[in-house]
Design a protein around this motif. Structure first.
Motif, PDB file in Angstrom:
ATOM      1  N   GLU A 154       0.826  -1.212   0.000  1.00  0.00           N
ATOM      2  CA  GLU A 154       0.000   0.000   0.000  1.00  0.00           C
ATOM      3  C   GLU A 154       0.857   1.257   0.000  1.00  0.00           C
ATOM      4  O   GLU A 154       0.550   2.228  -0.684  1.00  0.00           O
ATOM      5  CB  GLU A 154      -0.941  -0.007   1.198  1.00  0.00           C
ATOM      6  CG  GLU A 154      -2.058  -1.023   1.084  1.00  0.00           C
ATOM      7  CD  GLU A 154      -3.013  -0.993   2.263  1.00  0.00           C
ATOM      8  OE1 GLU A 154      -2.708  -0.356   3.305  1.00  0.00           O
ATOM      9  OE2 GLU A 154      -4.088  -1.617   2.136  1.00  0.00           O
ATOM     10  N   VAL A 155       1.948   1.245   0.762  1.00  0.00           N
ATOM     11  CA  VAL A 155       2.852   2.395   0.816  1.00  0.00           C
ATOM     12  C   VAL A 155       3.496   2.625  -0.550  1.00  0.00           C
ATOM     13  O   VAL A 155       3.594   3.767  -1.018  1.00  0.00           O
ATOM     14  CB  VAL A 155       3.918   2.197   1.916  1.00  0.00           C
ATOM     15  CG1 VAL A 155       5.058   3.185   1.765  1.00  0.00           C
ATOM     16  CG2 VAL A 155       3.281   2.326   3.286  1.00  0.00           C
ATOM     17  N   ILE A 156       3.941   1.550  -1.203  1.00  0.00           N
ATOM     18  CA  ILE A 156       4.543   1.683  -2.525  1.00  0.00           C
ATOM     19  C   ILE A 156       3.546   2.329  -3.486  1.00  0.00           C
ATOM     20  O   ILE A 156       3.880   3.293  -4.182  1.00  0.00           O
ATOM     21  CB  ILE A 156       5.017   0.307  -3.054  1.00  0.00           C
ATOM     22  CG1 ILE A 156       6.225  -0.165  -2.258  1.00  0.00           C
ATOM     23  CG2 ILE A 156       5.335   0.377  -4.550  1.00  0.00           C
ATOM     24  CD1 ILE A 156       6.624  -1.612  -2.519  1.00  0.00           C
ATOM     25  N   GLU A 157       2.336   1.826  -3.514  1.00  0.00           N
ATOM     26  CA  GLU A 157       1.307   2.378  -4.398  1.00  0.00           C
ATOM     27  C   GLU A 157       1.040   3.848  -4.096  1.00  0.00           C
ATOM     28  O   GLU A 157       0.951   4.680  -5.001  1.00  0.00           O
ATOM     29  CB  GLU A 157       0.022   1.567  -4.257  1.00  0.00           C
ATOM     30  CG  GLU A 157      -1.070   1.990  -5.207  1.00  0.00           C
ATOM     31  CD  GLU A 157      -2.315   1.128  -5.078  1.00  0.00           C
ATOM     32  OE1 GLU A 157      -3.412   1.674  -5.266  1.00  0.00           O
ATOM     33  OE2 GLU A 157      -2.181  -0.077  -4.796  1.00  0.00           O
ATOM     34  N   MET A 158       0.950   4.186  -2.805  1.00  0.00           N
ATOM     35  CA  MET A 158       0.685   5.567  -2.399  1.00  0.00           C
ATOM     36  C   MET A 158       1.791   6.511  -2.878  1.00  0.00           C
ATOM     37  O   MET A 158       1.520   7.560  -3.456  1.00  0.00           O
ATOM     38  CB  MET A 158       0.562   5.640  -0.878  1.00  0.00           C
ATOM     39  CG  MET A 158       0.344   7.043  -0.342  1.00  0.00           C
ATOM     40  SD  MET A 158       0.525   7.143   1.446  1.00  0.00           S
ATOM     41  CE  MET A 158       2.286   6.883   1.633  1.00  0.00           C
ATOM     42  N   TYR A 159       3.053   6.130  -2.640  1.00  0.00           N
ATOM     43  CA  TYR A 159       4.161   6.993  -3.056  1.00  0.00           C
ATOM     44  C   TYR A 159       4.242   7.109  -4.573  1.00  0.00           C
ATOM     45  O   TYR A 159       4.459   8.210  -5.099  1.00  0.00           O
ATOM     46  CB  TYR A 159       5.498   6.496  -2.490  1.00  0.00           C
ATOM     47  CG  TYR A 159       5.748   6.977  -1.089  1.00  0.00           C
ATOM     48  CD1 TYR A 159       5.944   8.328  -0.810  1.00  0.00           C
ATOM     49  CD2 TYR A 159       5.793   6.089  -0.027  1.00  0.00           C
ATOM     50  CE1 TYR A 159       6.167   8.781   0.474  1.00  0.00           C
ATOM     51  CE2 TYR A 159       6.014   6.527   1.267  1.00  0.00           C
ATOM     52  CZ  TYR A 159       6.206   7.879   1.512  1.00  0.00           C
ATOM     53  OH  TYR A 159       6.429   8.321   2.787  1.00  0.00           O
ATOM     54  N   LEU A 160       4.081   5.999  -5.289  1.00  0.00           N
ATOM     55  CA  LEU A 160       4.150   6.063  -6.746  1.00  0.00           C
ATOM     56  C   LEU A 160       3.075   6.979  -7.314  1.00  0.00           C
ATOM     57  O   LEU A 160       3.340   7.783  -8.217  1.00  0.00           O
ATOM     58  CB  LEU A 160       4.045   4.661  -7.351  1.00  0.00           C
ATOM     59  CG  LEU A 160       5.199   3.707  -7.047  1.00  0.00           C
ATOM     60  CD1 LEU A 160       4.937   2.341  -7.666  1.00  0.00           C
ATOM     61  CD2 LEU A 160       6.533   4.265  -7.495  1.00  0.00           C
ATOM     62  N   GLU A 161       1.853   6.883  -6.807  1.00  0.00           N
ATOM     63  CA  GLU A 161       0.765   7.752  -7.263  1.00  0.00           C
ATOM     64  C   GLU A 161       1.061   9.216  -6.947  1.00  0.00           C
ATOM     65  O   GLU A 161       0.839  10.095  -7.788  1.00  0.00           O
ATOM     66  CB  GLU A 161      -0.552   7.331  -6.619  1.00  0.00           C
ATOM     67  CG  GLU A 161      -1.113   6.041  -7.171  1.00  0.00           C
ATOM     68  CD  GLU A 161      -2.369   5.583  -6.455  1.00  0.00           C
ATOM     69  OE1 GLU A 161      -2.864   6.290  -5.545  1.00  0.00           O
ATOM     70  OE2 GLU A 161      -2.879   4.488  -6.800  1.00  0.00           O
ATOM     71  N   ALA A 162       1.574   9.496  -5.752  1.00  0.00           N
ATOM     72  CA  ALA A 162       1.881  10.879  -5.358  1.00  0.00           C
ATOM     73  C   ALA A 162       3.002  11.451  -6.214  1.00  0.00           C
ATOM     74  O   ALA A 162       2.903  12.586  -6.696  1.00  0.00           O
ATOM     75  CB  ALA A 162       2.256  10.934  -3.877  1.00  0.00           C
ATOM     76  N   TRP A 163       4.072  10.678  -6.411  1.00  0.00           N
ATOM     77  CA  TRP A 163       5.187  11.171  -7.219  1.00  0.00           C
ATOM     78  C   TRP A 163       4.761  11.412  -8.660  1.00  0.00           C
ATOM     79  O   TRP A 163       5.167  12.398  -9.268  1.00  0.00           O
ATOM     80  CB  TRP A 163       6.362  10.207  -7.158  1.00  0.00           C
ATOM     81  CG  TRP A 163       7.034  10.173  -5.804  1.00  0.00           C
ATOM     82  CD1 TRP A 163       7.109  11.191  -4.901  1.00  0.00           C
ATOM     83  CD2 TRP A 163       7.704   9.079  -5.212  1.00  0.00           C
ATOM     84  NE1 TRP A 163       7.790  10.783  -3.785  1.00  0.00           N
ATOM     85  CE2 TRP A 163       8.165   9.493  -3.951  1.00  0.00           C
ATOM     86  CE3 TRP A 163       7.969   7.776  -5.626  1.00  0.00           C
ATOM     87  CZ2 TRP A 163       8.886   8.658  -3.091  1.00  0.00           C
ATOM     88  CZ3 TRP A 163       8.684   6.945  -4.779  1.00  0.00           C
ATOM     89  CH2 TRP A 163       9.132   7.386  -3.528  1.00  0.00           C
TER      90      TRP A 163
END
Length: 73
Positions: free
Chosen positions: A47-56
């Motif tokens: 979930e953290v990976i997905e969140m950061y990738l979407e934000a970046w």
């Protein structure tokens, strides 16, 4: 499932499994997330990976490449 590396380590001090994402080390405070079980830590890591990738991506920032394990034969 992403191709990013995850390192899961037990912390006696926190009594939790702590998860770090090596490819994010220069951009994110480590550890990234945690869980009461190894499985929960891994789920939270995804979930953290997905969140950061979407934000970046939304901010137009560069996205770190997943590291690939090289095995010599």
């Amino acid at each position: 499932m992403s191709r990013y590396s995850m390192i899961v380590q037990w912390s006696d001090e926190d009594r939790l499994f702590l998860l770090t994402i090596p490819e994010f080390a220069d951009r994110v405070v480590m550890p990234c997330t945690h869980g009461e079980t190894r499985e929960q830590a891994i789920h939270n890591g995804e979930e953290v990976i997905e969140m950061y990738l979407e934000a970046w991506q939304a901010e137009g920032e560069s996205i770190p490449e997943p590291s690939m394990l090289q095995i010599a034969c």
